[in-house]
Design an enzyme around this catalytic site. Structure first.
Site, short mmCIF file in Angstrom:
data_model
loop_
_atom_site.label_atom_id
_atom_site.label_comp_id
_atom_site.label_asym_id
_atom_site.label_seq_id
_atom_site.Cartn_x
_atom_site.Cartn_y
_atom_site.Cartn_z
N ARG A 179 39.85 43.40 37.36
CA ARG A 179 39.84 43.56 38.83
C ARG A 179 38.61 44.35 39.27
O ARG A 179 38.04 44.10 40.32
CB ARG A 179 41.10 44.29 39.28
CG ARG A 179 42.27 43.43 39.71
CD ARG A 179 42.73 42.49 38.62
NE ARG A 179 43.99 41.80 38.91
CZ ARG A 179 45.18 42.23 38.48
NH1 ARG A 179 45.29 43.33 37.75
NH2 ARG A 179 46.26 41.55 38.77
N TYR A 194 52.79 53.34 35.01
CA TYR A 194 51.78 52.64 35.81
C TYR A 194 51.00 53.67 36.63
O TYR A 194 51.49 54.22 37.61
CB TYR A 194 52.43 51.59 36.72
CG TYR A 194 52.54 50.22 36.08
CD1 TYR A 194 52.74 50.07 34.71
CD2 TYR A 194 52.44 49.06 36.85
CE1 TYR A 194 52.84 48.81 34.13
CE2 TYR A 194 52.53 47.80 36.28
CZ TYR A 194 52.73 47.68 34.92
OH TYR A 194 52.82 46.43 34.34
N TRP A 205 57.26 45.72 30.89
CA TRP A 205 56.59 46.50 31.94
C TRP A 205 57.49 46.71 33.14
O TRP A 205 57.23 47.58 33.96
CB TRP A 205 55.28 45.83 32.35
CG TRP A 205 55.41 44.48 32.98
CD1 TRP A 205 55.56 43.29 32.32
CD2 TRP A 205 55.41 44.16 34.37
NE1 TRP A 205 55.65 42.26 33.23
CE2 TRP A 205 55.55 42.76 34.50
CE3 TRP A 205 55.28 44.93 35.54
CZ2 TRP A 205 55.59 42.11 35.74
CZ3 TRP A 205 55.30 44.28 36.77
CH2 TRP A 205 55.46 42.88 36.87
N ASP A 217 48.48 53.30 38.48
CA ASP A 217 47.89 52.89 39.77
C ASP A 217 48.75 53.36 40.94
O ASP A 217 48.31 53.32 42.09
CB ASP A 217 47.65 51.38 39.84
CG ASP A 217 48.88 50.54 39.52
OD1 ASP A 217 49.79 51.03 38.80
OD2 ASP A 217 48.96 49.39 40.01
N HIS A 254 47.47 34.27 35.76
CA HIS A 254 46.39 35.25 35.96
C HIS A 254 45.07 34.71 35.38
O HIS A 254 44.31 35.45 34.76
CB HIS A 254 46.74 36.60 35.31
CG HIS A 254 47.75 37.39 36.09
ND1 HIS A 254 47.42 38.08 37.25
CD2 HIS A 254 49.07 37.58 35.91
CE1 HIS A 254 48.52 38.67 37.72
NE2 HIS A 254 49.53 38.38 36.94
N TRP A 272 45.93 49.77 36.26
CA TRP A 272 45.49 48.60 37.02
C TRP A 272 44.52 49.08 38.09
O TRP A 272 44.63 50.20 38.57
CB TRP A 272 46.70 47.91 37.67
CG TRP A 272 47.74 47.50 36.68
CD1 TRP A 272 48.94 48.09 36.45
CD2 TRP A 272 47.66 46.39 35.77
NE1 TRP A 272 49.63 47.42 35.45
CE2 TRP A 272 48.86 46.38 35.02
CE3 TRP A 272 46.71 45.41 35.51
CZ2 TRP A 272 49.13 45.44 34.03
CZ3 TRP A 272 46.97 44.46 34.53
CH2 TRP A 272 48.16 44.48 33.81
N GLU A 284 43.34 47.53 41.17
CA GLU A 284 43.22 47.04 42.54
C GLU A 284 42.83 48.16 43.50
O GLU A 284 42.03 47.97 44.42
CB GLU A 284 44.55 46.44 43.02
CG GLU A 284 44.91 45.11 42.40
CD GLU A 284 45.87 45.26 41.23
OE1 GLU A 284 45.73 46.25 40.47
OE2 GLU A 284 46.75 44.40 41.06
N ASP A 296 41.37 38.16 34.49
CA ASP A 296 42.46 38.03 35.47
C ASP A 296 42.03 37.03 36.53
O ASP A 296 40.96 36.42 36.42
CB ASP A 296 42.85 39.40 36.07
CG ASP A 296 44.33 39.48 36.37
OD1 ASP A 296 44.83 38.66 37.16
OD2 ASP A 296 45.02 40.36 35.80
N GLU A 317 53.91 36.84 34.98
CA GLU A 317 53.67 36.40 36.36
C GLU A 317 53.01 35.02 36.39
O GLU A 317 51.94 34.85 36.95
CB GLU A 317 52.82 37.45 37.09
CG GLU A 317 53.56 38.77 37.24
CD GLU A 317 52.78 39.83 37.98
OE1 GLU A 317 53.39 40.61 38.71
OE2 GLU A 317 51.54 39.91 37.81
C1 ACM Z 1 51.77 43.42 35.14
O1 ACM Z 1 52.03 44.40 35.82
N1 ACM Z 1 51.24 42.35 35.71
C2 ACM Z 1 52.01 43.39 33.72
#
Ligand code: ACM
Length: 373
Positions: free
Chosen positions: A6, A243, A218, A245, A89, A294, A296, A35, A153
């Site tokens: 990202r 996480y 996760w 983020d 992704h 992550w 973003e 991704d 996802e």
């Molecule tokens: C994830 O949070 N897409 C693993």
């Protein structure tokens, strides 16, 4: 896990981050290299992956840079584990090579939104050849025992619409196009296993990956138990504890982060990588735990370090210590902060950074809403 897809981060940052991991006895750097929004892994057989997928946010690594990073990390006791996302992704790959998609004549751009993208890899032979070709080069660059192939996802809407995918499902004796996910993961997982590697994948239920996969739950810790009971190794990564983020507090000075929650220092510290209620056979399947950064909502390298520390200090203690001592941890952290300060790991972000609006703000709903976090 560091998401360099990202937001691209130069290897100078990765080396410094590796030093910081080693300082905390964290022995794996999991690089999320691809991704929907970017492809940072150079693949000689598919040069457009980085030519097209290396933009718009920053660039891509060279093979020499990654090999040098692997050696640099190994000298510090850190294994670099690569992740190549598939079959979802993968929009950056589809932008580079439309023929890998479910509508080969359709032209897609590298995605400029956050969330879960409906466009996924097709399931024709050419796609499997592509995945094997990419993974061959990944294995040449990264000697790590584990190789992560994503897996999460992955909407099945395109497969349901595609007559080719439906034909593939029928030819493989699958009940329907939804089952192509497990079929696909089994193909790439088997390819890695045959070459002496261990496939890693994100699990969203504990039972969605072939049993040869090491599962990374996760969403919920219980999914780890489900996977362990199926005989899978497990690396615990439940988002509410790991996480990074998410903001570390709801204080007014906190820069905007992943919406929907707070992951405090205490939340990380209280993570139980091997929950006490698990039976010994399942508990023995837990290889460890890991945190996810992550990117973003992480516009700069300083911002990444600010989010990583001190929460990674808590993760390190949680991962390596047989018992918990929160008051003692807090006391020791006061002294440890002196080290982090000396290393210029930011404990606050300057005001202008804290209010920095990422240059590609989400156009759709925030990822948290779509990912079921
Ligand atoms: C994830 O949070 N897409 C693993």
């Amino acid at each position: 896990m560091l998401d360099v897809a990202r937001r691209f981060r130069p290897v100078s940052f990765l080396r410094r981050f590796t030093d910081l991991l080693a300082l905390h006895k964290l022995n794996v750097l999991h690089l999320h290299l691809t991704d929907d929004q970017g492809w940072r892994m150079p693949v000689a057989a598919y040069p457009k992956l980085t030519e097209v997928g290396g933009e718009p946010h920053g660039g891509a690594y060279t093979r020499q840079e990654l090999s040098a990073l692997v050696a640099y990390a190994a000298a510090r006791g850190v294994t670099v584990v690569p992740e190549i996302e598939m079959p979802g992704h993968a929009r950056a790959a589809l932008a580079a090579y439309p023929e890998l998609g479910n509508e080969p004549s359709r032209r897609l751009t590298v995605w400029d939104r956050w969330g879960v993208c409906e466009n996924v890899l097709g399931v024709h032979d050419q796609v499997l050849d592509f995945c094997r070709g990419v993974l061959d080069e990944v294995m040449e660059t990264f000697p790590s025992p584990h190789v992560h192939v994503g897996g999460e996802e992955c909407p099945t809407t395109e497969w349901e619409r595609s007559s080719d995918a439906r034909r593939r499902a029928a030819a493989e004796g699958l009940p329907g196009p939804e089952a192509l996910h497990g079929w696909f993961m089994a193909r790439v997982g088997g390819f890695l296993t045959e070459r002496g590697r261990r496939p890693l994948g994100w699990t969203e239920s504990g039972s969605d990956l072939p049993v040869g996969f090491t599962a990374v739950p996760w969403r919920a810790a219980e999914h780890g138990l489900t996977a362990a009971r199926r005989g899978q190794d497990v690396i615990m990564a439940p988002y509410r504890s790991t996480y990074l983020d998410y903001p570390q507090s709801d204080g007014p000075h906190e820069p905007p982060g992943q919406p929907g929650g707070v992951v405090s220092l205490r939340d990380v510290y209280d993570l139980e990588p091997v929950p006490a209620a698990w039976e010994p056979a399942a508990a023995a399947r837990v290889l460890g735990t890991q945190a996810q950064l992550w990117s973003e909502y992480v516009p700069t390298a300083a911002h990444a370090e600010y989010l990583a520390f001190p929460r990674l200090c808590a993760l390190a203690e949680t991962a390596w210590s047989p018992h918990r001592d929160w008051p003692g941890f807090q006391r020791r952290l006061i002294h440890h902060r002196t080290r982090l300060d000396a290393l210029r790991v930011p404990s606050r972000l300057p005001h202008d950074l804290a209010h920095h609006v990422p240059h590609h703000t989400p156009l759709g709903p925030p990822p948290g809403e779509e990912t079921g976090r």
